[in-house]
Design an enzyme around this catalytic site. Structure first.
Site, PDB file in Angstrom:
ATOM      1  N   GLY A 224    -134.367 -17.409 -17.382  1.00 11.51           N
ATOM      2  CA  GLY A 224    -134.801 -16.282 -16.216  1.00 11.51           C
ATOM      3  C   GLY A 224    -133.586 -15.811 -15.749  1.00 11.51           C
TER       4      GLY A 224
ATOM      5  CG  MET B  28    -122.821 -18.578 -16.144  1.00 14.39           C
ATOM      6  SD  MET B  28    -124.679 -18.649 -16.829  1.00 14.39           S
ATOM      7  CE  MET B  28    -124.398 -16.911 -17.469  1.00 14.39           C
TER       8      MET B  28
ATOM      9  NE  ARG C 106    -129.497  -7.988 -22.433  1.00 17.70           N
ATOM     10  CZ  ARG C 106    -130.163  -7.882 -23.592  1.00 17.70           C
ATOM     11  NH1 ARG C 106    -130.020  -6.772 -24.148  1.00 17.70           N
ATOM     12  NH2 ARG C 106    -130.480  -9.094 -24.012  1.00 17.70           N
TER      13      ARG C 106
ATOM     14  CB  SER D 205    -132.381 -14.204 -23.368  1.00 18.74           C
ATOM     15  OG  SER D 205    -132.565 -13.246 -22.188  1.00 18.74           O
TER      16      SER D 205
ATOM     17  N   GLY E 227    -118.978 -18.012  -9.301  1.00 15.28           N
ATOM     18  CA  GLY E 227    -119.953 -17.061  -9.598  1.00 15.28           C
ATOM     19  C   GLY E 227    -121.330 -17.386  -9.746  1.00 15.28           C
TER      20      GLY E 227
ATOM     21  CB  CYS F  29    -121.574 -12.661 -20.309  1.00 16.03           C
ATOM     22  SG  CYS F  29    -123.262 -13.937 -20.522  1.00 16.03           S
TER      23      CYS F  29
END
EC number: 1.2.1.70
Length: 569
Positions: free
Chosen positions: A115, A196, A52, A109, A194, A50
């Site tokens: 992680g 996330m 990159r 990030s 999903g 989301c």
């Protein structure tokens, strides 16, 4: 090694560009296929999250590779090349390796040290392997990136600095309160099932919410996630699954909602959110807006400013109210006037200036001059009493949007009674987050791993040449033994064997030190030329060297496929 990466991320591009440049799963497949079909690239892998989109490739020409990969990214992301180009970054060879290893460790990030990126890198490699677009270079690169990321998390305290995007988002929603205290007893709605969304549901359950409702377009996935949450040993939460068309009704019951879907359009509009919280605060849902200036004088009424503790509209309308001299305090006690002055002083310069016309400035100056003439000095400015502002009520609905492109209408930010945290606001908040001391240790790990990877690749580059040299030497030995048999046909098997072994030992001893040394030299920075020197010195057939290299690539591919098959079993 001619590794090239072209990409964009939250560090190089605004959210408005990132959310339009997303790649669906099908688009990623087509991008990889088109990349390896292009002339400069022989291998390709795409890392798409989301935050990159990065295209990795093994290319034989740098400039042609950059042009081709940039064009392909623009074509498949749906953002024009001219618009996309200013936000693209390019890394080549060792810099490309350093970039991916830093990404794997969470250093690049939005939330440093998180992680989740390791799982996304693993998925990117699996996709490239499945499509056979990853050869030896990208297989080695991504495998070592995963090892580097795991090493960083196991050998340092980067996890203390890093959080998942979900945890960071919930901390922003809780606004300084401990997430567990803030979430306890709340009803949560999670849209999507999903990775996330699953993490969000699990995090909310562990934080102590009373209920988690999962809405997803695929009912089976939502039901499976609800079952996992219900059966978990570390939570005591009621979880259930609902279809997507039940979201509006569930939103009216929810205290917090997290959305992260792959939808290309909005999942929650501002109107839907407004309808969901209507009546919760006892008043209709309003929109946060600047109070417009009055048409007559260009000034808003004094009592209508947001945050102003006093309503001066009645005083302003009273007879004798003006901004000059003693008439300015007509109808207003001194404490009231100074409380209002204290509020004005804390306001922005722009606001104060915008409320003063040239006529007002002239009146103020005249009044001040008259005061000085009468008293002989400037009046003392008394310290105003502190103004106690009424606390704003807690929002009735907290929303966390982790999707890219966004799931929740950005206009929701303007709704009273609603707090929205999205990718854009997370990016702003993370810019001020403190870095852990362990980040320096992780950077050293990355530097060590980059050096080790470069040495291994350079050594691997010369290996086919060394193998070809030893193959040529073995052929020479075999030919000479055959010639000896023709000249001395009376040799028995024992004699022939001893002679053969002696010749082989001589050849091996002559080649051992040079081949070991040339591998060491080739592994050092700038050692790529030793393979060419070896081929020239021994007049090695380039096709023989290439054949050895292709055989190694096939062995690597077979090993990867076997490992994947064992994983499925």
């Amino acid at each position: 090694m001619s590794l090239l990466v072209v990409g964009l991320s939250h560090r190089s591009a605004p959210v408005s560009v990132l959310e339009r440049a997303t790649l669906t799963a099908d688009a990623q497949v087509k991008l990889l296929q088109d990349t390896v079909a292009a002339e400069p690239a022989t291998e390709a892998a795409v890392l798409a999250t989301c935050n990159r989109i990065e295209l990795y490739a093994d290319v034989d020409k740098f400039h042609a590779g950059v042009a081709e990969l940039s064009t392909l990214l623009a074509q498949h992301s749906g953002v024009g090349l001219e618009e996309l180009t200013p936000y693209l970054y390019v890394h080549y060879e060792d810099r490309a390796v350093h970039h991916l290893f830093s990404v794997a460790c969470g250093l690049d990030s939005m939330v440093v040290g998180e992680g989740q990126i390791l799982g996304q890198i693993k998925d990117a490699l699996a996709t490239a392997q499945e499509l056979h677009t990853a050869g030896r270079l990208l297989n080695d690169l991504f495998q070592q990136a995963l090892r580097t990321g795991k090493r960083a998390h196991s050998e340092t305290g980067i996890d203390r600095a890093g959080q998942s995007l979900v945890t960071f988002g919930l901390e922003q929603l809780s606004a300084g309160t401990a997430v567990e205290a803030w979430a306890k007893g709340k009803r949560a709605l999670v849209i999507g099932a999903g990775s996330m969304s699953s993490l969000a549901a699990a995090t909310l359950a562990r934080a102590g919410v009373a209920e988690v409702v999962i809405a997803n377009r695929t009912p089976d996935r939502a039901e499976r996630l609800a079952q996992i949450l219900t059966e978990g040993d570390d939570t005591d939460v009621l979880a259930r699954a609902v279809p997507m068309d039940a979201v509006p009704a569930e939103l009216t019951r929810a205290d917090v909602a997290v959305s992260c879907t792959g939808a290309t359009g909005l999942v929650l509009t501002a109107e839907a959110v407004a309808a969901a919280v209507e009546g919760r605060t006892g008043t209709p849902v309003a929109v946060r807006e600047e109070t417009p200036a009055s048409a007559a004088g260009g000034l808003a009424p004094a009592g209508t400013d947001e945050g102003c503790p006093l309503d001066l509209s009645a005083v302003q309308g009273a007879t004798g109210f003006s901004v000059m001299g003693e008439a300015a305090v007509a109808g207003m006690d001194a404490a009231t006037l100074e409380q209002h002055a204290a509020w004005v002083d804390r306001g922005t310069v722009d606001r104060r200036d915008s409320r003063r016309t040239p006529e007002v400035e002239a009146e103020l100056i005249t009044a001040l001059a008259a005061t000085v003439a009468a008293g002989g000095r400037l009046p003392e400015r008394r310290r105003p009493e502190p103004v106690v502002e009424a606390p704003r009520p807690a929002p009735a609905l907290a929303l966390l949007d982790l999707a890219m492109p966004r799931d929740i209408d950005a206009a929701v930010h303007r709704l009273l009674g609603v707090r929205l945290v999205d990718i854009e606001s997370l990016a702003e908040a993370s810019a001020d987050a403190p870095m852990a001391a362990d980040v320096d240790l992780v950077r050293r790990i990355v530097a060590d791993e980059v050096a080790a990877f470069g040495a291994a690749q350079r050594a691997a580059h010369i290996t086919p040449t060394v193998v070809a040299l030893r193959t040529m030497a073995a052929d020479v030995v075999a030919n000479e033994i055959a010639r000896l048999d023709g000249r001395l046909p009376g040799l028995d098997e024992k004699q022939r064997g001893e002679i053969t072994q002696t010749v082989r030992r001589v050849v091996d001893k002559l080649l051992h030190a040079p081949t070991v040394r040339v591998k060491q030299l080739a592994a050092e920075p700038g050692g790529a030329g030793y393979a060419d020197a070896l081929r020239t010195l021994f007049d090695l057939d380039p096709e023989t060297v290439a054949a050895v290299s292709r055989a190694d690539d096939r062995d690597t591919s077979d090993s990867t496929e076997n490992a994947k098959n064992r994983g499925r079993e």
